[in-house]
Design a protein around this motif. Sequence first.
Motif, short mmCIF file in Angstrom:
data_model
loop_
_atom_site.label_atom_id
_atom_site.label_comp_id
_atom_site.label_asym_id
_atom_site.label_seq_id
_atom_site.Cartn_x
_atom_site.Cartn_y
_atom_site.Cartn_z
N SER A 90 84.66 -47.62 34.29
CA SER A 90 85.19 -48.39 33.16
C SER A 90 86.29 -47.67 32.39
O SER A 90 86.74 -48.17 31.37
CB SER A 90 84.05 -48.74 32.19
OG SER A 90 83.52 -47.57 31.58
N LYS A 238 82.76 -65.39 31.87
CA LYS A 238 82.59 -64.85 30.53
C LYS A 238 83.81 -64.07 30.06
O LYS A 238 83.99 -63.88 28.85
CB LYS A 238 81.34 -63.98 30.44
CG LYS A 238 81.36 -62.72 31.29
CD LYS A 238 80.06 -61.95 31.12
CE LYS A 238 80.06 -60.67 31.95
NZ LYS A 238 78.78 -59.94 31.80
N ASP A 239 84.67 -63.63 31.01
CA ASP A 239 85.89 -62.93 30.60
C ASP A 239 86.88 -63.88 29.94
O ASP A 239 87.87 -63.44 29.35
CB ASP A 239 86.54 -62.23 31.80
CG ASP A 239 86.90 -63.20 32.92
OD1 ASP A 239 86.24 -64.25 33.04
OD2 ASP A 239 87.85 -62.90 33.67
N GLN A 240 86.64 -65.20 30.03
CA GLN A 240 87.49 -66.16 29.36
C GLN A 240 87.03 -66.46 27.93
O GLN A 240 87.67 -67.24 27.22
CB GLN A 240 87.53 -67.46 30.17
CG GLN A 240 88.13 -67.30 31.55
CD GLN A 240 88.09 -68.58 32.36
OE1 GLN A 240 88.07 -69.68 31.79
NE2 GLN A 240 88.07 -68.46 33.67
N GLU A 243 85.00 -61.33 23.31
CA GLU A 243 83.88 -60.40 23.30
C GLU A 243 83.00 -60.70 22.10
O GLU A 243 83.48 -60.85 20.97
CB GLU A 243 84.41 -58.96 23.21
CG GLU A 243 83.35 -57.89 23.39
CD GLU A 243 82.93 -57.71 24.83
OE1 GLU A 243 81.93 -57.00 25.05
OE2 GLU A 243 83.59 -58.28 25.72
#
Length: 395
Positions: A90, A238-240, A243
């Motif tokens: 990461s 979920k990346d769309q 956060e």
Amino acid sequence: MFRPVANGLRSDYPVPGLPFINDERLPLDNPDAIERTGRDQGEGLWGRTDSLPGGGWVAFTTEPKNRAYAWAVRYHPDHGRTVVLVTDRSWSGLHHDWLYGHNGFLYRHGGYWWNGTAWHRPSVVADGAYERYDVRPVQDALTVTAADLLIHPADPGKAHVSTIAAFTAPTTALPNWLDHLALWAEHRRRVPDARSLDECVVDLKAPELEPGRLVDRAGLAKIADIAEDDLPDPHYAKDQLPEPQAHGASGPLWSQPVARDWAEQHRRTHGPGALLSATTSFGTPQPRGLVDDHNRLAQPITAKDGLMLDFEEVARRARAFLDEEWSHEGMKVVLVEQQHARVGREIFFECQSDAYLRSGDPSDMAVGIGYVCVDAETGACRMLGAVESAILDLF
């Protein structure tokens, strides 16, 4: 996104809830030595350092004694140093944010960021003209320092400093983290020229982050004025989504300003304009009236295209531009010549570091660059930013 798993014991900016790890083996005053800790030291090890535009540096290295993790260090002469442990897979996102993100260096609550003077909301609304995200300050933000927290009773005897060799990232926040912070403060007394506790920023408080004001998926959909079923799938897309600022029993929770920012960006890309658009041959949505022209102009380059410069000369100039302006000792940036496209009189090439193309190792990637653009009539070359290239989406 910033997802550390532990704090370095000599960090000036402890992340709440995370354990502290003994980082005495890290040469924190020598970024080149941090890089050499992992780089070229064996299979699965890597290291990297870069200078910050405004002074200071960032450095990363795999931890040789526990290769699942990597150290990330940022030093600035005015702001001191951040030392965190991240998973070895990461580090690249943090490297991009610290070096190119224009979004500060301290991240809390799902992307709220601090640049040394003020807190801002997560980067959600894109500004295409400046190839970055809108900077949106947090209203009534209060900076919380280590000194503020250690006013409260804490017992360092109930805490411990972890060692890296046997470390495994915890799945939940430490319940007695204030005791660990007190132990960290005791160790700082032995660090020469350590920043005072009232300079060590730990967190922020703001009305918009109070638990009772956060919204769930249903609240996010309501703010965006769409059906909840039309939100991106939380498992596969979920990346769309932005956060989340927290998690509750029903799932992710967002602050209302972040939800409004996401709704604004969503309307830009999925609103009425999308209904009146078509898709270019590169998959880029544009107003329908421009698509035919775009698809006609963006054809593969041939020698009979009637350009002032032929393709071989265009490619030669692009290579020379990379050699002279972007390559440096330790990294040679080269063209990926099979990835090229013509739009009008401009030729676009994909580019990347030669080391990455040979090794496939993410630590060798050239981060923050986009397409090389060559004017096929004048031969002028320029490097596009990563955001501008993403908007063009040519390859």
